[in-house]
Scaffold this active site. Structure first.
Site, PDB file in Angstrom:
ATOM      1  N   ASP A 286       0.901  -1.224   0.021  1.00 21.84           N
ATOM      2  CA  ASP A 286      -0.073   0.035  -0.004  1.00 21.84           C
ATOM      3  C   ASP A 286       0.888   1.294   0.111  1.00 21.84           C
ATOM      4  O   ASP A 286       1.677   1.596   0.842  1.00 21.84           O
ATOM      5  CB  ASP A 286      -0.846  -0.039   1.579  1.00 21.84           C
ATOM      6  CG  ASP A 286      -1.868   0.746   1.209  1.00 21.84           C
ATOM      7  OD1 ASP A 286      -2.018   1.630   0.108  1.00 21.84           O
ATOM      8  OD2 ASP A 286      -2.861   0.858   2.067  1.00 21.84           O
ATOM      9  N   GLY A 327      -5.010   3.439  -7.871  1.00 15.31           N
ATOM     10  CA  GLY A 327      -5.220   3.770  -9.504  1.00 15.31           C
ATOM     11  C   GLY A 327      -4.446   5.114  -9.981  1.00 15.31           C
ATOM     12  O   GLY A 327      -4.972   5.190 -11.122  1.00 15.31           O
ATOM     13  N   ASP A 348     -10.614   4.263  -1.785  1.00 14.84           N
ATOM     14  CA  ASP A 348     -11.051   3.236  -0.875  1.00 14.84           C
ATOM     15  C   ASP A 348     -12.554   3.035  -0.983  1.00 14.84           C
ATOM     16  O   ASP A 348     -13.280   4.171  -1.229  1.00 14.84           O
ATOM     17  CB  ASP A 348     -10.646   3.424   0.460  1.00 14.84           C
ATOM     18  CG  ASP A 348      -9.344   3.264   0.850  1.00 14.84           C
ATOM     19  OD1 ASP A 348      -8.734   3.124  -0.096  1.00 14.84           O
ATOM     20  OD2 ASP A 348      -8.942   3.211   1.997  1.00 14.84           O
TER      21      ASP A 348
HETATM   22  C1  GLA Z   1      -5.528   2.417   2.371  1.00 14.27           C
HETATM   23  C2  GLA Z   1      -5.922   1.268   1.421  1.00 14.27           C
HETATM   24  C3  GLA Z   1      -7.054   0.485   2.329  1.00 14.27           C
HETATM   25  C4  GLA Z   1      -6.327  -0.126   3.674  1.00 14.27           C
HETATM   26  C5  GLA Z   1      -5.813   1.094   4.336  1.00 14.27           C
HETATM   27  C6  GLA Z   1      -5.158   0.967   5.691  1.00 14.27           C
HETATM   28  O1  GLA Z   1      -6.454   3.234   2.528  1.00 14.27           O
HETATM   29  O2  GLA Z   1      -6.557   1.610   0.268  1.00 14.27           O
HETATM   30  O3  GLA Z   1      -7.429  -0.693   1.714  1.00 14.27           O
HETATM   31  O4  GLA Z   1      -5.191  -0.707   3.327  1.00 14.27           O
HETATM   32  O5  GLA Z   1      -4.926   2.039   3.488  1.00 14.27           O
HETATM   33  O6  GLA Z   1      -4.572   1.926   6.099  1.00 14.27           O
END
Ligand code: GLA
Length: 538
Positions: A286, A327, A348
Protein backbone atom coordinates in the site's frame (compact mmCIF):
# COMPACT_ATOMS: atom_id res chain seq x y z
CA UNK A 1 45.60 42.30 58.42
CA UNK A 2 43.80 42.63 55.30
CA UNK A 3 40.26 41.64 55.61
CA UNK A 4 38.22 40.58 52.73
CA UNK A 5 35.70 43.17 52.21
CA UNK A 6 32.93 42.71 49.85
CA UNK A 7 31.89 45.81 48.22
CA UNK A 8 28.49 46.49 49.65
CA UNK A 9 27.13 47.70 46.35
CA UNK A 10 28.98 45.53 43.86
CA UNK A 11 28.89 41.96 45.19
CA UNK A 12 25.22 41.16 44.50
CA UNK A 13 25.48 42.14 40.86
CA UNK A 14 27.08 39.03 39.41
CA UNK A 15 25.24 36.44 41.48
CA UNK A 16 21.89 38.12 40.80
CA UNK A 17 22.52 37.97 37.06
CA UNK A 18 23.61 34.35 37.47
CA UNK A 19 20.61 33.49 39.57
CA UNK A 20 18.33 35.10 37.05
CA UNK A 21 19.92 33.18 34.21
CA UNK A 22 19.67 29.96 36.20
CA UNK A 23 16.04 30.58 37.06
CA UNK A 24 15.36 31.36 33.41
CA UNK A 25 17.03 28.11 32.32
CA UNK A 26 15.09 26.09 34.91
CA UNK A 27 11.88 27.73 33.82
CA UNK A 28 12.64 26.89 30.19
CA UNK A 29 13.41 23.30 31.15
CA UNK A 30 10.15 22.93 33.02
CA UNK A 31 8.42 24.77 30.25
CA UNK A 32 10.12 22.79 27.45
CA UNK A 33 10.69 23.71 23.88
CA UNK A 34 9.02 21.45 21.36
CA UNK A 35 10.74 22.89 18.31
CA UNK A 36 11.94 19.88 16.30
CA UNK A 37 10.77 16.42 15.27
CA UNK A 38 8.54 14.13 17.32
CA UNK A 39 7.02 10.67 16.99
CA UNK A 40 3.57 10.02 18.46
CA UNK A 41 3.52 6.32 19.39
CA UNK A 42 0.62 4.22 20.63
CA UNK A 43 1.15 0.78 22.19
CA UNK A 44 0.26 -1.85 19.56
CA UNK A 45 -0.85 1.02 17.41
CA UNK A 46 0.60 3.30 14.80
CA UNK A 47 3.24 5.99 14.77
CA UNK A 48 2.88 9.44 13.30
CA UNK A 49 5.76 11.83 12.87
CA UNK A 50 5.27 15.52 13.53
CA UNK A 51 7.44 18.59 13.27
CA UNK A 52 6.74 21.38 15.76
CA UNK A 53 7.71 25.02 16.05
CA UNK A 54 7.41 26.70 19.42
CA UNK A 55 7.36 30.46 20.05
CA UNK A 56 6.77 31.41 23.68
CA UNK A 57 3.99 29.11 24.84
CA UNK A 58 2.55 28.65 21.38
CA UNK A 59 3.19 25.37 19.58
CA UNK A 60 2.32 24.71 15.93
CA UNK A 61 2.95 21.65 13.76
CA UNK A 62 4.95 22.70 10.74
CA UNK A 63 4.00 19.95 8.32
CA UNK A 64 3.05 16.31 8.41
CA UNK A 65 6.52 14.80 8.27
CA UNK A 66 5.79 12.86 5.12
CA UNK A 67 4.86 9.58 6.75
CA UNK A 68 1.68 8.41 8.39
CA UNK A 69 -0.93 10.70 9.89
CA UNK A 70 -3.94 12.11 8.10
CA UNK A 71 -4.59 15.14 10.34
CA UNK A 72 -4.39 18.85 9.61
CA UNK A 73 -2.17 21.43 11.30
CA UNK A 74 -2.01 21.12 15.07
CA UNK A 75 -1.90 24.29 17.17
CA UNK A 76 -1.97 24.95 20.90
CA UNK A 77 0.20 25.61 23.90
CA UNK A 78 2.87 24.11 26.11
CA UNK A 79 2.54 25.79 29.48
CA UNK A 80 3.90 24.69 32.87
CA UNK A 81 4.75 21.30 31.38
CA UNK A 82 1.22 20.78 30.10
CA UNK A 83 0.55 20.34 26.41
CA UNK A 84 -2.72 21.04 24.65
CA UNK A 85 -2.94 20.79 20.85
CA UNK A 86 -5.90 20.57 18.48
CA UNK A 87 -6.48 20.21 14.76
CA UNK A 88 -9.69 20.40 12.78
CA UNK A 89 -10.07 18.83 9.37
CA UNK A 90 -12.93 18.02 7.03
CA UNK A 91 -13.68 14.31 7.01
CA UNK A 92 -14.01 13.03 4.39
CA UNK A 93 -12.16 15.80 2.55
CA UNK A 94 -14.66 15.52 -0.33
CA UNK A 95 -18.04 14.51 1.06
CA UNK A 96 -20.38 12.58 -1.27
CA UNK A 97 -22.85 14.67 -3.30
CA UNK A 98 -25.60 16.02 -1.09
CA UNK A 99 -23.85 15.18 2.18
CA UNK A 100 -22.71 17.98 4.45
CA UNK A 101 -18.99 18.30 5.14
CA UNK A 102 -18.27 17.01 8.62
CA UNK A 103 -15.46 18.37 10.67
CA UNK A 104 -13.28 16.09 12.70
CA UNK A 105 -11.23 17.37 15.56
CA UNK A 106 -8.17 15.75 17.01
CA UNK A 107 -7.02 16.90 20.43
CA UNK A 108 -3.73 15.97 22.12
CA UNK A 109 -3.44 16.59 25.88
CA UNK A 110 -0.12 15.78 27.49
CA UNK A 111 2.17 16.10 30.46
CA UNK A 112 5.88 16.58 29.93
CA UNK A 113 7.93 13.78 31.49
CA UNK A 114 11.24 15.26 30.38
CA UNK A 115 12.51 17.49 27.60
CA UNK A 116 12.22 14.64 25.08
CA UNK A 117 9.12 12.77 26.18
CA UNK A 118 5.50 13.75 26.76
CA UNK A 119 2.75 11.38 27.93
CA UNK A 120 -0.24 12.13 25.72
CA UNK A 121 -3.90 11.23 25.33
CA UNK A 122 -5.23 11.75 21.82
CA UNK A 123 -8.95 12.12 21.24
CA UNK A 124 -10.36 12.23 17.71
CA UNK A 125 -14.05 12.95 17.09
CA UNK A 126 -16.10 9.76 17.31
CA UNK A 127 -13.22 7.57 18.40
CA UNK A 128 -12.01 6.11 21.65
CA UNK A 129 -9.24 8.11 23.32
CA UNK A 130 -5.75 6.74 22.66
CA UNK A 131 -2.91 6.88 25.16
CA UNK A 132 0.56 7.31 23.73
CA UNK A 133 3.78 9.22 23.95
CA UNK A 134 5.35 12.02 21.99
CA UNK A 135 9.06 11.26 21.75
CA UNK A 136 11.69 13.52 20.27
CA UNK A 137 13.32 11.99 17.20
CA UNK A 138 15.96 13.04 14.70
CA UNK A 139 15.09 14.64 11.41
CA UNK A 140 16.30 11.47 9.64
CA UNK A 141 13.85 9.34 11.57
CA UNK A 142 11.01 11.64 10.58
CA UNK A 143 12.12 12.22 6.99
CA UNK A 144 14.10 9.21 5.72
CA UNK A 145 16.51 9.96 2.92
CA UNK A 146 15.25 9.14 -0.54
CA UNK A 147 16.66 5.97 -2.10
CA UNK A 148 16.37 6.21 -5.89
CA UNK A 149 14.05 3.54 -7.32
CA UNK A 150 15.63 0.93 -9.62
CA UNK A 151 15.83 1.30 -13.40
CA UNK A 152 12.60 0.10 -14.91
CA UNK A 153 12.42 -3.39 -16.37
CA UNK A 154 9.68 -5.97 -16.82
CA UNK A 155 9.46 -8.36 -13.89
CA UNK A 156 8.63 -11.88 -15.17
CA UNK A 157 5.10 -13.20 -14.55
CA UNK A 158 4.99 -15.28 -11.36
CA UNK A 159 2.38 -17.61 -12.87
CA UNK A 160 -0.11 -17.02 -10.02
CA UNK A 161 -3.71 -15.75 -9.91
CA UNK A 162 -4.77 -17.33 -13.20
CA UNK A 163 -8.28 -16.31 -12.14
CA UNK A 164 -9.02 -13.26 -9.92
CA UNK A 165 -7.91 -14.02 -6.33
CA UNK A 166 -10.66 -14.82 -3.81
CA UNK A 167 -10.43 -14.49 -0.06
CA UNK A 168 -11.06 -12.29 2.94
CA UNK A 169 -9.34 -9.09 4.12
CA UNK A 170 -9.53 -7.52 7.58
CA UNK A 171 -9.68 -3.83 6.67
CA UNK A 172 -13.28 -3.09 5.64
CA UNK A 173 -14.74 -4.52 8.83
CA UNK A 174 -12.04 -4.01 11.44
CA UNK A 175 -9.60 -1.34 10.19
CA UNK A 176 -6.60 -1.89 12.47
CA UNK A 177 -8.59 -2.87 15.57
CA UNK A 178 -8.20 -6.67 15.43
CA UNK A 179 -5.75 -9.33 16.50
CA UNK A 180 -4.35 -12.80 15.92
CA UNK A 181 -7.46 -14.43 17.43
CA UNK A 182 -9.73 -12.47 15.05
CA UNK A 183 -7.78 -13.75 12.07
CA UNK A 184 -7.81 -17.36 13.31
CA UNK A 185 -11.56 -17.05 13.91
CA UNK A 186 -12.00 -15.82 10.37
CA UNK A 187 -10.04 -18.78 8.98
CA UNK A 188 -12.25 -21.16 10.99
CA UNK A 189 -15.39 -19.42 9.70
CA UNK A 190 -14.11 -19.40 6.12
CA UNK A 191 -14.17 -23.19 6.25
CA UNK A 192 -17.27 -23.79 8.42
CA UNK A 193 -19.47 -21.29 6.52
CA UNK A 194 -18.78 -22.90 3.15
CA UNK A 195 -16.85 -19.86 1.85
CA UNK A 196 -13.72 -21.97 1.30
CA UNK A 197 -15.72 -24.48 -0.75
CA UNK A 198 -17.15 -21.59 -2.79
CA UNK A 199 -13.56 -20.66 -3.75
CA UNK A 200 -12.46 -18.10 -1.13
CA UNK A 201 -8.86 -19.01 -0.28
CA UNK A 202 -6.72 -16.13 0.99
CA UNK A 203 -7.03 -14.73 4.52
CA UNK A 204 -5.32 -11.33 4.29
CA UNK A 205 -4.06 -9.46 7.36
CA UNK A 206 -4.25 -5.79 6.37
CA UNK A 207 -2.75 -2.82 8.25
CA UNK A 208 -2.16 -3.11 11.99
CA UNK A 209 0.10 -6.11 12.63
CA UNK A 210 3.56 -4.51 12.96
CA UNK A 211 5.38 -2.88 15.84
CA UNK A 212 8.65 -1.90 14.17
CA UNK A 213 11.98 -3.65 13.65
CA UNK A 214 14.22 -5.60 15.98
CA UNK A 215 17.90 -4.80 16.61
CA UNK A 216 18.81 -6.63 13.38
CA UNK A 217 16.32 -4.65 11.33
CA UNK A 218 13.85 -7.53 10.97
CA UNK A 219 10.20 -6.45 10.84
CA UNK A 220 8.24 -7.55 13.92
CA UNK A 221 4.62 -8.12 14.87
CA UNK A 222 3.11 -6.09 17.71
CA UNK A 223 1.42 -7.24 20.94
CA UNK A 224 -1.76 -8.12 19.04
CA UNK A 225 0.21 -10.20 16.52
CA UNK A 226 2.97 -11.79 18.59
CA UNK A 227 3.83 -14.61 16.17
CA UNK A 228 3.10 -14.06 12.50
CA UNK A 229 4.73 -17.37 11.54
CA UNK A 230 2.48 -19.34 13.90
CA UNK A 231 -0.54 -17.47 12.52
CA UNK A 232 0.40 -18.47 8.97
CA UNK A 233 0.83 -22.10 10.06
CA UNK A 234 -2.63 -22.03 11.65
CA UNK A 235 -4.30 -20.64 8.53
CA UNK A 236 -2.46 -23.22 6.39
CA UNK A 237 -3.66 -25.98 8.70
CA UNK A 238 -7.20 -25.07 7.64
CA UNK A 239 -6.29 -25.69 4.00
CA UNK A 240 -6.27 -21.93 3.30
CA UNK A 241 -3.61 -19.44 2.22
CA UNK A 242 -2.58 -16.30 4.07
CA UNK A 243 -1.73 -12.72 3.08
CA UNK A 244 0.17 -9.90 4.75
CA UNK A 245 0.38 -6.13 4.30
CA UNK A 246 3.17 -3.57 3.96
CA UNK A 247 4.07 -0.33 2.17
CA UNK A 248 6.81 0.87 -0.21
CA UNK A 249 7.04 3.86 2.15
CA UNK A 250 8.59 3.90 5.61
CA UNK A 251 5.13 3.55 7.13
CA UNK A 252 1.64 2.39 6.28
CA UNK A 253 -1.28 4.79 6.05
CA UNK A 254 -2.81 4.90 9.55
CA UNK A 255 -5.96 3.43 10.88
CA UNK A 256 -7.81 4.08 14.08
CA UNK A 257 -4.72 3.57 16.16
CA UNK A 258 -2.88 6.85 15.91
CA UNK A 259 -0.71 6.78 12.82
CA UNK A 260 1.02 4.49 10.38
CA UNK A 261 2.68 1.16 11.04
CA UNK A 262 6.03 -0.08 9.82
CA UNK A 263 6.54 -0.09 6.03
CA UNK A 264 9.23 -1.78 3.93
CA UNK A 265 11.12 1.28 2.61
CA UNK A 266 14.84 0.45 2.54
CA UNK A 267 14.12 -3.13 3.71
CA UNK A 268 12.33 -4.54 0.66
CA UNK A 269 14.43 -7.68 0.09
CA UNK A 270 14.71 -8.39 3.78
CA UNK A 271 10.95 -8.09 4.31
CA UNK A 272 10.15 -10.24 1.27
CA UNK A 273 12.46 -12.92 2.72
CA UNK A 274 10.81 -12.60 6.13
CA UNK A 275 7.29 -12.90 4.68
CA UNK A 276 8.36 -15.95 2.65
CA UNK A 277 10.08 -17.51 5.66
CA UNK A 278 6.96 -16.99 7.78
CA UNK A 279 4.94 -18.76 5.06
CA UNK A 280 2.91 -15.91 3.56
CA UNK A 281 1.28 -16.44 0.17
CA UNK A 282 0.05 -12.93 -0.69
CA UNK A 283 1.32 -9.39 -0.13
CA UNK A 284 -0.82 -6.25 -0.28
CA UNK A 285 1.60 -3.36 -0.80
CA UNK A 286 0.00 0.00 0.00
CA UNK A 287 1.53 3.29 -1.23
CA UNK A 288 0.65 5.33 1.93
CA UNK A 289 3.75 7.26 3.06
CA UNK A 290 5.74 6.41 -0.08
CA UNK A 291 4.80 9.90 -1.30
CA UNK A 292 7.25 11.24 1.30
CA UNK A 293 10.23 9.39 -0.19
CA UNK A 294 9.41 9.01 -3.88
CA UNK A 295 8.31 11.55 -6.50
CA UNK A 296 4.77 11.63 -7.71
CA UNK A 297 5.67 10.25 -11.15
CA UNK A 298 4.77 7.08 -13.04
CA UNK A 299 8.47 6.10 -13.04
CA UNK A 300 8.80 6.34 -9.26
CA UNK A 301 5.50 4.52 -8.69
CA UNK A 302 6.47 1.76 -11.07
CA UNK A 303 10.03 1.61 -9.69
CA UNK A 304 8.88 1.38 -6.07
CA UNK A 305 6.50 -1.48 -6.91
CA UNK A 306 9.03 -3.19 -9.17
CA UNK A 307 11.52 -3.25 -6.30
CA UNK A 308 9.20 -5.37 -4.16
CA UNK A 309 8.00 -7.39 -7.18
CA UNK A 310 11.60 -8.45 -7.84
CA UNK A 311 12.23 -9.10 -4.15
CA UNK A 312 9.18 -11.38 -3.93
CA UNK A 313 10.22 -13.32 -7.01
CA UNK A 314 13.72 -13.75 -5.59
CA UNK A 315 12.35 -15.50 -2.49
CA UNK A 316 11.27 -18.41 -4.68
CA UNK A 317 7.96 -18.63 -2.78
CA UNK A 318 4.62 -18.36 -4.62
CA UNK A 319 3.42 -14.97 -3.34
CA UNK A 320 0.51 -13.18 -5.01
CA UNK A 321 1.44 -9.50 -5.36
CA UNK A 322 -1.35 -6.97 -4.76
CA UNK A 323 -0.58 -3.33 -5.61
CA UNK A 324 -2.50 -0.60 -3.80
CA UNK A 325 -1.83 2.95 -4.96
CA UNK A 326 -5.47 3.89 -5.59
CA UNK A 327 -5.25 3.76 -9.39
CA UNK A 328 -2.88 6.71 -9.79
CA UNK A 329 -0.75 7.06 -12.93
CA UNK A 330 -3.01 4.63 -14.84
CA UNK A 331 -1.56 1.66 -12.97
CA UNK A 332 -3.56 -0.73 -15.18
CA UNK A 333 -1.10 0.14 -17.98
CA UNK A 334 2.05 -0.89 -16.06
CA UNK A 335 1.03 -2.84 -12.94
CA UNK A 336 1.77 -6.19 -14.61
CA UNK A 337 5.33 -5.04 -15.43
CA UNK A 338 6.13 -4.72 -11.72
CA UNK A 339 5.15 -8.36 -11.21
CA UNK A 340 1.73 -7.30 -9.91
CA UNK A 341 -1.11 -9.83 -9.99
CA UNK A 342 -3.73 -7.23 -9.10
CA UNK A 343 -3.79 -3.49 -8.64
CA UNK A 344 -6.30 -1.16 -7.03
CA UNK A 345 -7.92 1.10 -9.61
CA UNK A 346 -9.62 3.64 -7.32
CA UNK A 347 -9.64 5.15 -3.85
CA UNK A 348 -11.08 3.23 -0.91
CA UNK A 349 -14.56 1.76 -1.09
CA UNK A 350 -17.04 2.58 1.68
CA UNK A 351 -20.08 0.55 2.74
CA UNK A 352 -22.46 2.93 0.94
CA UNK A 353 -24.35 2.77 -2.35
CA UNK A 354 -22.83 5.97 -3.78
CA UNK A 355 -19.27 4.77 -3.12
CA UNK A 356 -19.76 1.24 -4.48
CA UNK A 357 -21.73 2.51 -7.49
CA UNK A 358 -19.13 5.13 -8.41
CA UNK A 359 -16.20 2.71 -8.11
CA UNK A 360 -17.89 -0.27 -9.77
CA UNK A 361 -19.22 1.44 -12.86
CA UNK A 362 -15.99 3.45 -13.31
CA UNK A 363 -14.15 0.16 -13.84
CA UNK A 364 -16.05 -0.89 -16.97
CA UNK A 365 -14.04 1.23 -19.37
CA UNK A 366 -10.71 -0.15 -18.15
CA UNK A 367 -11.87 -3.80 -18.11
CA UNK A 368 -9.92 -4.59 -21.32
CA UNK A 369 -6.67 -4.06 -19.35
CA UNK A 370 -7.38 -7.26 -17.38
CA UNK A 371 -5.30 -10.24 -18.42
CA UNK A 372 -4.96 -13.71 -17.01
CA UNK A 373 -2.78 -13.31 -13.92
CA UNK A 374 -3.09 -9.51 -13.86
CA UNK A 375 -6.34 -7.98 -12.64
CA UNK A 376 -7.92 -4.59 -12.02
CA UNK A 377 -8.96 -4.39 -8.36
CA UNK A 378 -11.94 -2.11 -7.64
CA UNK A 379 -11.37 -2.77 -3.90
CA UNK A 380 -12.70 -5.30 -1.45
CA UNK A 381 -16.30 -6.36 -0.99
CA UNK A 382 -18.61 -4.67 1.50
CA UNK A 383 -21.31 -7.36 1.24
CA UNK A 384 -22.60 -8.19 4.72
CA UNK A 385 -21.31 -5.05 6.46
CA UNK A 386 -24.79 -3.57 6.80
CA UNK A 387 -24.56 -0.24 4.96
CA UNK A 388 -26.43 -1.31 1.81
CA UNK A 389 -29.68 -3.11 0.99
CA UNK A 390 -29.76 -6.70 -0.29
CA UNK A 391 -30.50 -5.37 -3.80
CA UNK A 392 -27.49 -3.08 -3.57
CA UNK A 393 -25.24 -5.89 -2.36
CA UNK A 394 -26.45 -8.11 -5.23
CA UNK A 395 -25.53 -5.27 -7.60
CA UNK A 396 -22.11 -5.06 -5.90
CA UNK A 397 -21.46 -8.80 -6.30
CA UNK A 398 -22.83 -8.97 -9.87
CA UNK A 399 -20.80 -5.99 -10.98
CA UNK A 400 -17.56 -7.24 -9.38
CA UNK A 401 -18.03 -10.66 -11.02
CA UNK A 402 -18.77 -9.19 -14.45
CA UNK A 403 -15.64 -7.03 -14.05
CA UNK A 404 -13.52 -10.11 -13.17
CA UNK A 405 -12.57 -8.32 -9.97
CA UNK A 406 -10.71 -10.02 -7.13
CA UNK A 407 -13.36 -11.18 -4.64
CA UNK A 408 -12.02 -10.32 -1.20
CA UNK A 409 -14.85 -10.48 1.32
CA UNK A 410 -14.62 -7.64 3.82
CA UNK A 411 -17.24 -8.66 6.39
CA UNK A 412 -17.23 -10.69 9.60
CA UNK A 413 -17.41 -14.27 8.35
CA UNK A 414 -18.24 -15.53 11.85
CA UNK A 415 -21.64 -13.84 11.95
CA UNK A 416 -23.04 -13.95 8.40
CA UNK A 417 -26.81 -14.15 7.97
CA UNK A 418 -28.41 -16.28 5.24
CA UNK A 419 -28.86 -13.33 2.92
CA UNK A 420 -25.16 -12.42 3.07
CA UNK A 421 -24.23 -16.07 2.52
CA UNK A 422 -26.58 -16.32 -0.47
CA UNK A 423 -24.84 -13.33 -2.06
CA UNK A 424 -21.21 -14.16 -1.30
CA UNK A 425 -21.60 -17.85 -2.11
CA UNK A 426 -23.73 -17.73 -5.27
CA UNK A 427 -21.68 -20.23 -7.26
CA UNK A 428 -23.23 -19.27 -10.63
CA UNK A 429 -22.25 -15.64 -10.14
CA UNK A 430 -18.78 -16.56 -8.85
CA UNK A 431 -18.33 -18.74 -11.96
CA UNK A 432 -18.61 -15.60 -14.12
CA UNK A 433 -15.83 -13.93 -12.12
CA UNK A 434 -13.63 -17.00 -12.29
CA UNK A 435 -14.22 -17.81 -15.99
CA UNK A 436 -10.89 -19.20 -17.20
CA UNK A 437 -11.59 -18.06 -20.75
CA UNK A 438 -11.37 -14.42 -19.68
CA UNK A 439 -13.00 -11.81 -21.91
CA UNK A 440 -13.75 -8.29 -20.66
CA UNK A 441 -17.17 -6.91 -19.85
CA UNK A 442 -18.57 -4.08 -21.97
CA UNK A 443 -21.62 -1.82 -22.05
CA UNK A 444 -24.33 -3.04 -24.37
CA UNK A 445 -26.55 -0.04 -23.70
CA UNK A 446 -27.02 2.87 -21.34
CA UNK A 447 -30.19 4.89 -21.02
CA UNK A 448 -30.51 7.33 -18.16
CA UNK A 449 -29.86 5.32 -15.04
CA UNK A 450 -30.34 1.94 -16.75
CA UNK A 451 -27.33 0.01 -18.02
CA UNK A 452 -26.94 -3.34 -19.68
CA UNK A 453 -23.54 -4.99 -19.34
CA UNK A 454 -22.40 -7.96 -21.36
CA UNK A 455 -19.54 -10.38 -20.83
CA UNK A 456 -18.71 -13.26 -23.17
CA UNK A 457 -17.98 -16.47 -21.27
CA UNK A 458 -16.13 -19.63 -22.15
CA UNK A 459 -18.30 -22.44 -23.56
CA UNK A 460 -20.13 -20.17 -26.02
CA UNK A 461 -22.17 -18.34 -23.41
CA UNK A 462 -22.81 -14.80 -22.21
CA UNK A 463 -23.41 -13.16 -18.86
CA UNK A 464 -25.72 -10.21 -19.15
CA UNK A 465 -26.50 -7.79 -16.33
CA UNK A 466 -29.44 -5.35 -16.34
CA UNK A 467 -28.59 -2.65 -13.79
CA UNK A 468 -30.95 0.00 -12.45
CA UNK A 469 -28.90 2.80 -10.86
CA UNK A 470 -32.02 4.93 -10.39
CA UNK A 471 -34.24 5.54 -7.36
CA UNK A 472 -37.37 3.88 -8.80
CA UNK A 473 -38.01 0.47 -10.36
CA UNK A 474 -37.24 0.49 -14.09
CA UNK A 475 -38.05 -1.62 -17.13
CA UNK A 476 -34.81 -2.62 -18.80
CA UNK A 477 -34.55 -4.58 -22.05
CA UNK A 478 -32.04 -6.03 -24.52
CA UNK A 479 -32.37 -7.75 -27.89
CA UNK A 480 -31.50 -11.44 -27.93
CA UNK A 481 -29.65 -10.98 -31.20
CA UNK A 482 -27.22 -8.60 -29.48
CA UNK A 483 -25.60 -11.78 -28.14
CA UNK A 484 -23.25 -12.84 -30.92
CA UNK A 485 -23.00 -16.58 -30.47
CA UNK A 486 -20.80 -18.89 -32.42
CA UNK A 487 -23.69 -20.72 -34.08
CA UNK A 488 -21.56 -23.27 -35.94
CA UNK A 489 -21.71 -24.37 -39.52
CA UNK A 490 -25.48 -24.44 -39.85
CA UNK A 491 -26.31 -21.27 -37.96
CA UNK A 492 -29.13 -22.89 -36.03
CA UNK A 493 -29.62 -21.83 -32.50
CA UNK A 494 -32.05 -22.10 -29.68
CA UNK A 495 -31.10 -20.13 -26.63
CA UNK A 496 -31.47 -21.06 -23.02
CA UNK A 497 -31.22 -18.54 -20.20
CA UNK A 498 -30.92 -18.71 -16.42
CA UNK A 499 -31.65 -15.95 -13.90
CA UNK A 500 -28.65 -16.28 -11.60
CA UNK A 501 -30.24 -14.57 -8.58
CA UNK A 502 -33.67 -16.20 -8.90
CA UNK A 503 -31.98 -19.53 -9.66
CA UNK A 504 -34.43 -20.46 -12.37
CA UNK A 505 -34.87 -20.56 -16.16
CA UNK A 506 -35.95 -17.52 -18.15
CA UNK A 507 -38.22 -17.94 -21.19
CA UNK A 508 -36.45 -17.03 -24.39
CA UNK A 509 -39.12 -15.71 -26.77
CA UNK A 510 -39.60 -12.82 -29.16
CA UNK A 511 -36.87 -10.34 -30.09
CA UNK A 512 -36.23 -8.77 -26.74
CA UNK A 513 -36.04 -9.62 -23.11
CA UNK A 514 -37.56 -7.10 -20.70
CA UNK A 515 -37.39 -7.13 -16.90
CA UNK A 516 -38.56 -4.83 -14.16
CA UNK A 517 -35.46 -4.14 -12.12
CA UNK A 518 -35.78 -2.75 -8.59
CA UNK A 519 -34.13 0.53 -7.63
CA UNK A 520 -30.33 0.00 -7.22
CA UNK A 521 -30.92 -3.63 -8.22
CA UNK A 522 -29.85 -6.02 -10.95
CA UNK A 523 -31.14 -8.90 -13.06
CA UNK A 524 -28.25 -11.16 -14.00
CA UNK A 525 -28.64 -13.80 -16.69
CA UNK A 526 -26.46 -16.46 -18.20
CA UNK A 527 -27.44 -17.24 -21.78
CA UNK A 528 -26.10 -20.14 -23.79
CA UNK A 529 -27.10 -22.29 -26.74
CA UNK A 530 -29.39 -25.18 -25.91
CA UNK A 531 -27.63 -28.39 -26.77
CA UNK A 532 -24.22 -26.75 -26.64
CA UNK A 533 -21.83 -25.29 -29.23
CA UNK A 534 -23.15 -25.12 -32.76
CA UNK A 535 -26.68 -25.61 -31.52
CA UNK A 536 -28.75 -28.26 -33.23
CA UNK A 537 -31.29 -27.98 -30.45
CA UNK A 538 -34.60 -26.95 -32.04
C1 GLA B 1 -5.47 2.40 2.31
C2 GLA B 1 -5.96 1.19 1.50
C3 GLA B 1 -6.97 0.41 2.30
C4 GLA B 1 -6.37 -0.04 3.62
C5 GLA B 1 -5.86 1.18 4.37
C6 GLA B 1 -5.09 0.87 5.61
O1 GLA B 1 -6.47 3.34 2.52
O2 GLA B 1 -6.50 1.62 0.29
O3 GLA B 1 -7.44 -0.70 1.56
O4 GLA B 1 -5.33 -0.95 3.37
O5 GLA B 1 -4.99 1.96 3.57
O6 GLA B 1 -4.76 2.07 6.24
Amino acid sequence: MKTLRLHPRRWPRLPIALLLALAGALLLLAQGDMTGYWAFRVKDGGVSFLQFQQTGDTVTSVAAAGRGGRGGTLTGTLKDGKLHLASTVNAPAQPPAGAAAQTRQTVYDGVMENADRIAVTMQATGRDPLKGTLERVTREEAYPTRIPPPDLRDVPDNGLARTPPMGWNSWNKFQDVFDDATVRGMADAMVSSGMAKAGYTYIVVDEGWTSGRDANGKITGNGKFPDMKALAAYVHSKGLKIGIYSSPGPQSCSGKMGGGYQGSFGHEEEDARTFADWGYDYLKYDWCSAGGVYSNTTEDNQGAYQKMGEALLKTGRAIVYSLCQYGSHDVWKWGAKTGGNLWRTTGDIADRWDSMERIGFANIDIAPYNRTGHWNDPDMLEVGNGGMTADEYRTHMSLWCLLAAPLMAGNDLRTMNDETKSILMNSDVIAIDQDRDFKPVSRLSQEGKSEVLLRPLGGNAFAIGLFNRGDKPAEIAFRWDALKFDTGLYGFRRLQAQDLWKHGPVTVAGDTYTATVPSHGVVLLKVSIAGGRGGFGF
